[in-house]
Structures are given as C-alpha cells and as structure tokens.
Motif scaffolding. Structure first.
Motif, PDB file in Angstrom:
ATOM      1  N   GLN A   1      47.547  40.536  35.126  1.00  0.00           N
ATOM      2  CA  GLN A   1      46.494  39.567  34.786  1.00  0.00           C
ATOM      3  C   GLN A   1      45.155  40.213  35.105  1.00  0.00           C
ATOM      4  OE1 GLN A   1      47.621  35.521  35.328  1.00  0.00           O
ATOM      5  NE2 GLN A   1      45.529  34.865  35.739  1.00  0.00           N
ATOM      6  N   CYS A   2      44.671  40.114  36.358  1.00  0.00           N
ATOM      7  CA  CYS A   2      43.417  40.819  36.667  1.00  0.00           C
ATOM      8  C   CYS A   2      43.675  42.311  36.851  1.00  0.00           C
ATOM      9  CB  CYS A   2      42.747  40.249  37.914  1.00  0.00           C
ATOM     10  SG  CYS A   2      43.467  40.810  39.462  1.00  0.00           S
ATOM     11  N   GLY A   3      44.896  42.671  37.258  1.00  0.00           N
ATOM     12  CA  GLY A   3      45.271  44.073  37.367  1.00  0.00           C
ATOM     13  C   GLY A   3      45.069  44.682  38.741  1.00  0.00           C
ATOM     14  N   PHE A   4      44.512  43.925  39.687  1.00  0.00           N
ATOM     15  CA  PHE A   4      44.211  44.530  40.988  1.00  0.00           C
ATOM     16  C   PHE A   4      45.479  44.953  41.726  1.00  0.00           C
ATOM     17  CE2 PHE A   4      43.073  44.538  45.491  1.00  0.00           C
ATOM     18  CZ  PHE A   4      41.959  45.351  45.453  1.00  0.00           C
ATOM     19  N   CYS A   5      46.508  44.143  41.653  1.00  0.00           N
ATOM     20  CA  CYS A   5      47.751  44.460  42.365  1.00  0.00           C
ATOM     21  C   CYS A   5      48.627  45.436  41.593  1.00  0.00           C
ATOM     22  CB  CYS A   5      48.536  43.175  42.619  1.00  0.00           C
ATOM     23  SG  CYS A   5      49.157  42.429  41.085  1.00  0.00           S
TER      24      CYS A   5
ATOM     25  N   CYS B   1      50.817  39.025  44.435  1.00  0.00           N
ATOM     26  CA  CYS B   1      49.893  39.013  43.301  1.00  0.00           C
ATOM     27  C   CYS B   1      49.026  37.768  43.431  1.00  0.00           C
ATOM     28  CB  CYS B   1      50.656  38.986  41.980  1.00  0.00           C
ATOM     29  SG  CYS B   1      49.575  38.717  40.557  1.00  0.00           S
ATOM     30  N   ALA B   2      47.762  37.976  43.709  1.00  0.00           N
ATOM     31  CA  ALA B   2      46.863  36.835  43.942  1.00  0.00           C
ATOM     32  C   ALA B   2      46.685  35.995  42.684  1.00  0.00           C
ATOM     33  CB  ALA B   2      45.508  37.331  44.441  1.00  0.00           C
ATOM     34  N   CYS B   3      46.936  36.589  41.524  1.00  0.00           N
ATOM     35  CA  CYS B   3      46.789  35.834  40.277  1.00  0.00           C
ATOM     36  C   CYS B   3      48.001  34.944  40.004  1.00  0.00           C
ATOM     37  CB  CYS B   3      46.598  36.776  39.102  1.00  0.00           C
ATOM     38  SG  CYS B   3      45.038  37.656  39.133  1.00  0.00           S
TER      39      CYS B   3
HETATM   40  S1  FES Z   1      47.310  40.514  38.457  1.00  0.00           S
HETATM   41 FE1  FES Z   1      45.650  39.840  39.665  1.00  0.00          FE
HETATM   42  S2  FES Z   1      46.308  40.107  41.696  1.00  0.00           S
HETATM   43 FE2  FES Z   1      48.011  40.525  40.513  1.00  0.00          FE
END
Ligand code: FES
Ligand code: FES
Length: 269
Positions: free
Chosen positions: A217-221, A253-255
């Motif tokens: 999703q956001c890609g951070f993790c 995953c925070a998302c």
């Molecule tokens: S995709 Fe956003 S924290 Fe996992």
C-alpha cells in the motif's frame, strides 16, 4: 382610577420592575440585576459582564498593539523584511570547531569521533556482493550503518526496536532485524538488502510480483517483507499462506495490508 388604567401610565422602568426584572447600569462592564419572585420570596441573581480591550502581542518581543493590523505592520517592518543571512560556517556538534566546508567538517569528525575504539571500530563485510570496510562505533546497529554510512536506503527503520520487521536484511541468507544487530558483529558476513535486488531497472521476480499483484500500500514495510519472503522462497518456492504467515510473523504493516502482502509472497493465491 382602575388598576388597568394605572398600568397604562407606569413608566417602562416601573413596568420591568413589576415584571420581575430590574435593569441597572448602561455602560459596558456594568452590572445587570435580574429579579424574580418564587414562593412569595424575592430572589435576586447578579450577573457581571466584563469586556476587556483586546491586546495583540508580538510573539517576537512582547510589544502590545490595539489592533491586528498594527501588529501585522510592526512584525512586517521589524521581522519579515530582514535580508536572509547566509552562514558559510560548518560547526562540529561535538566540540564547536568551525570549518569552511562540509568536507572539512566530515574529515574532522571522521578523524576525531568516528573510531573511538581503534581497530575494533572498523568492520569488513560483503553487502549486495560488494566487499565493504567501514568505520563503526561499537554500539552502532547495522540498519544505521547501511543507511547512514553506506547510503543503502532501501532498508527502512520503523520501530528501531526489533518489533516491526521493517528493517529486515539477510545475513548469510537468514532474515535478521538490522536495527537490533550490531554492525561490529557482522564482520566477514554476507549481507543482502533490498537495494541489491534490482538489476538496473529490472525488478527481481519477487519485486515484480509485488508490483503486479499490488502487494503493497504505502510501501514502507515492503522491503522488510520482500527480504523475508526472499529467504522463504529460497527454501520453499511454493509456500502455503500459513507458511508465509509463519515466515513473516514478526512483521507489521501499519497500512493493514498484511493479507495482500502474504498472498503476494505466496504467489497470488
Ligand atoms: S504498506 Fe504501508 S506500512 Fe505496510
Ligand atoms: S525497525 Fe527494526 S524491527 Fe522495527
């Protein structure tokens, strides 16, 4: 004269008093007295209304003004129209020494502060296939060294506390949380980070799967999941959803995109 005729002749003030309301004072800040009768006893309530003249205070020097426009004019004249001053000094945060260039400051820091323990402050390992020797402090963690000393920013730092898996890299093929691994312990190891997965502009097979199946999703993790997934797929090319879940059990995953991430590693099932 009848009672009805008498009421016609009373003053407005008398009428208000008869109605149970007495008004006293006319200026701002005066006192209004409201009277009402109950059970035959007179009840009086006093309400004080205070109106202060507003003051507009400069946040820079405490000067007071009677209007917002006066304050705005004052700030504009005294604080916003100043020329921007450019400072060309680079100051060491440790000892206040001044330098004319960033490179000179870096050299000073490297020489005096980056290897406080002599030979034990130098570590050599292989990162993404390249041999690297880097000066480290004994308490620097691997995530910090990869990012801030070697410029490998694909490794992300989330909790920095071993709780989220975001910083996962492979050491000799085994997923580890880089934020709780001392760099000095990695001497002679083979380290893989997400930076090394891409060949030029060509994504690795697992990266391509994340792209095709929208596994993030956001890609951070995502770099952490991809490195853990890479280790799993090397051992087990067709994992079940449960096997993937077990392999990434320490990842967050925070998302809230965890199901799609897991199914992507499992091959889109
Ligand atoms: S995709 Fe956003 S924290 Fe996992
Ligand atoms: S940043 Fe390392 S486990 Fe969270």
């Amino acid at each position: 004269m009848s009672e009805k005729q008498e009421n016609k002749q009373i003053s407005r003030r008398q009428f208000l008093r008869n109605a149970g309301i007495v008004v006293g004072g006319t200026a701002v800040g005066s006192t209004f007295i409201l009277s009402a009768c109950g059970n035959g006893d007179e009840v009086t309530k006093t309400v004080t209304v205070t109106t202060a003249t507003p003051k507009f205070v400069s946040p820079f020097d405490g000067q007071e003004f009677d209007s917002l426009s006066a304050l705005e004019a004052y700030i504009t004249e005294n604080y916003l129209d100043q020329d921007i001053v450019t400072v060309n000094k680079y100051i060491s945060p440790y000892d206040g020494a001044e330098f004319d260039s960033l490179d000179a400051l870096k050299a000073h820091l490297d020489e005096n502060y980056m290897t406080p323990s002599g030979e034990t402050g130098v570590v050599s390992f292989v990162v993404n296939g390249k041999p690297v020797t880097v000066k480290v402090k004994d308490n620097w963690d691997l995530a910090y060294v990869l990012r801030d000393r070697l410029g490998l920013f694909a490794t992300k730092i989330g909790c920095n506390f071993g709780q989220c898996g975001t910083c996962t890299v492979l050491i000799d093929g085994v997923p580890v949380f880089a934020c709780v691994t001392l760099a000095i312990e990695c001497s002679g190891k083979n380290i893989e980070t997400a930076d090394g997965l891409t060949n030029g502009t060509t994504l690795s097979p697992l990266q391509q799967k994340f792209y095709d199946l929208e596994g993030f999703q956001c890609g951070f993790c995502t770099p952490g999941f991809i490195m853990a997934g890479k280790a799993l797929l090397a051992e087990n090319p067709n994992p079940s959803l449960d096997e993937v879940r077990e392999a990434v059990a320490g990842h967050l995953c925070a998302c809230g995109n965890i199901h799609r991430t897991v199914s992507t590693i499992a091959g889109g099932v």
